[in-house]
Motif scaffolding. Structure first.
Motif, PDB file in Angstrom:
ATOM      1  N   GLU A 198     -11.617   2.250  -0.422  1.00 51.79           N
ATOM      2  CA  GLU A 198     -10.270   1.731  -0.673  1.00 51.79           C
ATOM      3  C   GLU A 198     -10.285   0.815  -1.899  1.00 51.79           C
ATOM      4  O   GLU A 198      -9.359   0.839  -2.713  1.00 51.79           O
ATOM      5  CB  GLU A 198      -9.846   0.974   0.584  1.00 51.79           C
ATOM      6  CG  GLU A 198      -8.454   0.455   0.583  1.00 51.79           C
ATOM      7  CD  GLU A 198      -8.154  -0.342   1.862  1.00 51.79           C
ATOM      8  OE1 GLU A 198      -8.888  -0.184   2.865  1.00 51.79           O
ATOM      9  OE2 GLU A 198      -7.211  -1.123   1.844  1.00 51.79           O
ATOM     10  N   LYS A 208      -7.960   1.507  -4.999  1.00 50.97           N
ATOM     11  CA  LYS A 208      -6.926   0.538  -5.372  1.00 50.97           C
ATOM     12  C   LYS A 208      -7.203  -0.067  -6.747  1.00 50.97           C
ATOM     13  O   LYS A 208      -6.278  -0.389  -7.476  1.00 50.97           O
ATOM     14  CB  LYS A 208      -6.786  -0.531  -4.292  1.00 50.97           C
ATOM     15  CG  LYS A 208      -6.152   0.070  -3.036  1.00 50.97           C
ATOM     16  CD  LYS A 208      -5.726  -0.955  -2.023  1.00 50.97           C
ATOM     17  CE  LYS A 208      -4.864  -0.303  -0.954  1.00 50.97           C
ATOM     18  NZ  LYS A 208      -4.592  -1.213   0.166  1.00 50.97           N
ATOM     19  N   LYS A 266      -5.802   2.309  -9.051  1.00 46.78           N
ATOM     20  CA  LYS A 266      -4.345   2.196  -9.092  1.00 46.78           C
ATOM     21  C   LYS A 266      -3.929   1.049 -10.021  1.00 46.78           C
ATOM     22  O   LYS A 266      -2.972   1.170 -10.777  1.00 46.78           O
ATOM     23  CB  LYS A 266      -3.826   1.946  -7.668  1.00 46.78           C
ATOM     24  CG  LYS A 266      -2.339   1.956  -7.544  1.00 46.78           C
ATOM     25  CD  LYS A 266      -1.786   3.363  -7.721  1.00 46.78           C
ATOM     26  CE  LYS A 266      -0.287   3.344  -7.907  1.00 46.78           C
ATOM     27  NZ  LYS A 266       0.234   4.645  -8.304  1.00 46.78           N
ATOM     28  N   LEU A 267      -4.676  -0.054  -9.973  1.00 43.50           N
ATOM     29  CA  LEU A 267      -4.369  -1.189 -10.859  1.00 43.50           C
ATOM     30  C   LEU A 267      -4.557  -0.791 -12.323  1.00 43.50           C
ATOM     31  O   LEU A 267      -3.952  -1.365 -13.219  1.00 43.50           O
ATOM     32  CB  LEU A 267      -5.267  -2.388 -10.526  1.00 43.50           C
ATOM     33  CG  LEU A 267      -5.004  -3.065  -9.165  1.00 43.50           C
ATOM     34  CD1 LEU A 267      -6.099  -4.070  -8.846  1.00 43.50           C
ATOM     35  CD2 LEU A 267      -3.642  -3.752  -9.164  1.00 43.50           C
ATOM     36  N   LYS A 296     -10.175  -7.065  -5.716  1.00 40.83           N
ATOM     37  CA  LYS A 296      -8.900  -6.428  -6.080  1.00 40.83           C
ATOM     38  C   LYS A 296      -8.004  -7.448  -6.792  1.00 40.83           C
ATOM     39  O   LYS A 296      -7.435  -7.165  -7.841  1.00 40.83           O
ATOM     40  CB  LYS A 296      -8.252  -5.967  -4.780  1.00 40.83           C
ATOM     41  CG  LYS A 296      -7.326  -4.825  -4.871  1.00 40.83           C
ATOM     42  CD  LYS A 296      -7.007  -4.307  -3.470  1.00 40.83           C
ATOM     43  CE  LYS A 296      -6.381  -5.347  -2.574  1.00 40.83           C
ATOM     44  NZ  LYS A 296      -6.292  -4.941  -1.162  1.00 40.83           N
ATOM     45  N   MET A 335      -0.045  -4.696  -5.376  1.00 37.67           N
ATOM     46  CA  MET A 335      -1.417  -4.550  -4.932  1.00 37.67           C
ATOM     47  C   MET A 335      -2.239  -5.751  -5.412  1.00 37.67           C
ATOM     48  O   MET A 335      -2.148  -6.135  -6.577  1.00 37.67           O
ATOM     49  CB  MET A 335      -1.989  -3.268  -5.511  1.00 37.67           C
ATOM     50  CG  MET A 335      -3.297  -2.903  -4.905  1.00 37.67           C
ATOM     51  SD  MET A 335      -3.746  -1.273  -5.416  1.00 37.67           S
ATOM     52  CE  MET A 335      -2.649  -0.311  -4.436  1.00 37.67           C
ATOM     53  N   GLY A 336      -2.979  -6.351  -4.502  1.00 42.01           N
ATOM     54  CA  GLY A 336      -3.788  -7.513  -4.860  1.00 42.01           C
ATOM     55  C   GLY A 336      -3.032  -8.832  -4.688  1.00 42.01           C
ATOM     56  O   GLY A 336      -3.592  -9.892  -4.920  1.00 42.01           O
ATOM     57  N   THR A 386      -4.989   0.689   5.386  1.00 38.19           N
ATOM     58  CA  THR A 386      -4.582   1.682   4.383  1.00 38.19           C
ATOM     59  C   THR A 386      -5.024   3.083   4.782  1.00 38.19           C
ATOM     60  O   THR A 386      -4.269   4.043   4.697  1.00 38.19           O
ATOM     61  CB  THR A 386      -5.164   1.338   3.003  1.00 38.19           C
ATOM     62  OG1 THR A 386      -4.687   0.067   2.614  1.00 38.19           O
ATOM     63  CG2 THR A 386      -4.732   2.358   1.962  1.00 38.19           C
ATOM     64  N   TYR A 417       1.182   2.796   2.581  1.00 32.41           N
ATOM     65  CA  TYR A 417       0.834   3.154   1.207  1.00 32.41           C
ATOM     66  C   TYR A 417       0.537   4.636   1.038  1.00 32.41           C
ATOM     67  O   TYR A 417       0.926   5.257   0.058  1.00 32.41           O
ATOM     68  CB  TYR A 417      -0.379   2.320   0.758  1.00 32.41           C
ATOM     69  CG  TYR A 417      -0.679   2.478  -0.698  1.00 32.41           C
ATOM     70  CD1 TYR A 417       0.118   1.838  -1.646  1.00 32.41           C
ATOM     71  CD2 TYR A 417      -1.718   3.279  -1.141  1.00 32.41           C
ATOM     72  CE1 TYR A 417      -0.124   1.982  -2.987  1.00 32.41           C
ATOM     73  CE2 TYR A 417      -1.969   3.432  -2.485  1.00 32.41           C
ATOM     74  CZ  TYR A 417      -1.171   2.784  -3.410  1.00 32.41           C
ATOM     75  OH  TYR A 417      -1.412   2.947  -4.737  1.00 32.41           O
TER      76      TYR A 417
END
Lengths: 332, 140
Positions: free
Chosen positions: A162, A166, A169-170, A211, B34-35, B59, B80
């Motif tokens: 994950e 993620k 995705k960032l 993250k 996100m984050g 998730t 998500y």
């Protein structure tokens, strides 16, 4: 002894046939449907499992050349996983076992990931440590024998797969982007940027902090240079991958030191990551470990590993009653 | 309500303030990039609710079920990976929402058609200097 195993814990419907310890077939719906219809397989819906389960099981039996009435037992994944998806596999397995009047075997998905190492040689010797890494799980498992395992460290928030997805995705990469990070990282400098390694006590992991660190890092850099990500994608990916792999290995090293075990295995979908494979192999050479990495098709979700786990249970006479129901949060 | 915090050890206070305001609602919707810290905030909320199970990111699993020390379930969703409302219906999201137990939902926009008439909305934002802003709204 012929075992039919069914896996439906998450996105994939899969069936496998194992005969006297040898794997005869391992069919995964995504491949089958793609071959037959050229279509895209829905990712999640339990309805998709319902559509796939019959053709997948039939294909597994045909490829193995084992008729239904020659089966000795039916195995299925009881958990952990999505309840709706687990129900499809569990109901099907129960009905088939009842109809054929043969034993039913429940399998823990996480135990099966570890036992995937016994599908093909070389297999690790007991006791060994297994680092199971996927989109949903990150754990270090102490394996004393096939049916005696203990989680000695695990993530307290996000799974490492994950964290890869993620982070991607960032970086505006498509989801799930973990494999893309791996691809870009090959051309980048892993020490170009520093991210925090986290400070979890003991053998546990936390991947939510990195993250946020990446979010802030990208926000800072792109405010100076809007093209920062595209200009430095290889270095960014290499640095993120390096950090995540280091986080995994630091705890694995500590687990080996604390237990004195040098038989080290990895399992789960993230074990396909080339950065992890290379770093683990190097570390193994350095520390005198025997490192075991299964073939990729046995790392991701598959029924072959369920069948292998079921074989060990069959040998112990460890069968399940028809009253069994799935456990979405089943512990190891 | 508008709250600010900087350090992780302030989260327990934030969680208690949210509970004081949102307690009459059972469906809580968490918005944020996100984050931004949605899962981390939910971990603190679960501590405040007396959850004894380990709180991890859902998730991958879409929904995690936890138990409080009183034996009450708490549901933690992450929409998500859902692509549409039909997938949420397949999982039985409406039944969870109607269950009368706490449902803490991340990425709720993906299932906007399934939101109940009354809910508690929490927006969490990561500001430039590492500060977090939490904005809340009681709806319905």
């Amino acid at each position: 002894m012929n075992i039919l195993a069914i896996e439906s814990s998450c996105d994939e419907t899969s069936a496998a046939v194992l005969s006297n310890g040898q794997l005869l077939s391992n069919v995964i719906a995504a491949q089958l449907i793609h071959e037959q219809y050229g279509g895209v397989v829905p990712e999640l819906a339990s309805r998709a499992h319902q559509q796939h389960i019959l053709p997948v099981v039939e294909r597994a039996l045909t490829e193995a050349n084992i008729p239904k009435n020659a089966l000795s037992a039916v195995a299925f994944t009881r958990g952990p996983g999505l309840l709706g998806s687990l129900l499809v596999g569990a109901s099907f397995a129960k009905a088939l076992a009842l109809g054929l009047n043969i034993p039913l075997i429940e399998v823990n998905h996480m135990q099966a990931h570890v036992l995937a190492h016994f599908i093909e040689d070389p297999a690790p010797a007991f006791p060994f440590l297994c680092l199971t890494v996927s989109g949903g799980h990150t754990q270090i498992v102490l394996v004393r024998n096939p049916l005696d395992m203990e989680v000695i460290g695990q993530t307290q928030d996000d799974a490492v797969g994950e964290a890869f997805d993620k982070s991607a995705k960032l970086l505006n990469l498509p989801y799930p982007g973990g494999p893309l990070i791996d691809r870009y990282a090959k051309a980048g400098n892993p020490l170009a940027y520093r991210f925090p390694l986290g400070e979890m006590p003991g053998l546990d992991y936390s991947f939510s902090g990195i993250k946020t660190a990446i979010l802030y890092f990208l926000r800072d850099r792109t405010s100076d240079n809007p093209a920062f990500i595209s200009e430095n994608i290889a270095d960014i990916c290499a640095s993120i991958q390096y950090t995540l792999v280091q986080m995994l290995l630091i705890k694995l090293k500590r687990a080996s030191r604390e237990t004195g075990i040098k038989e080290i295995a990895i399992a789960g979908g993230v074990s396909a990551n080339s950065g992890l494979r290379t770093a683990l192999t190097q570390l193994g050479t350095e520390l005198g470990w025997n490192v075991y990495i299964p073939r990729f098709e046995y790392c991701t979700d598959n029924a072959a590993m369920i069948a292998k786990a079921a074989q060990f249970k069959f040998e112990q006479g460890d069968f399940t009653s028809q009253a069994v129901s799935p456990l979405p949060r089943m512990a190891l | 309500m508008m709250l600010h915090f900087q350090r992780l050890d302030e989260l327990d206070t934030v969680a208690h303030q949210l509970l004081a305001e949102g307690r009459q609602h059972r469906v809580w919707l968490f918005e944020g990039d996100m984050g931004a810290g949605k899962t981390t905030l939910i971990k603190a909320l679960c501590r405040a609710l007396g959850v004894v199970s380990m709180v991890q990111s859902p998730t991958f699993s879409i929904v995690n079920e936890y138990t409080t020390h009183e034996g009450r379930p708490v549901y933690h969703f992450d929409c998500y990976r859902l692509r549409n409302e039909a997938e949420a219906l397949d999982i039985g999201m409406e039944e969870y929402f109607d269950s009368g137990n706490y449902c803490l939902v991340e990425w709720p926009q993906r299932v906007a058609a399934l939101w109940p008439a009354t809910y508690y909305q929490i927006d969490i934002m990561a500001d430039v200097d590492g500060r977090r802003t939490v904005k809340t709204q009681l709806v319905g």
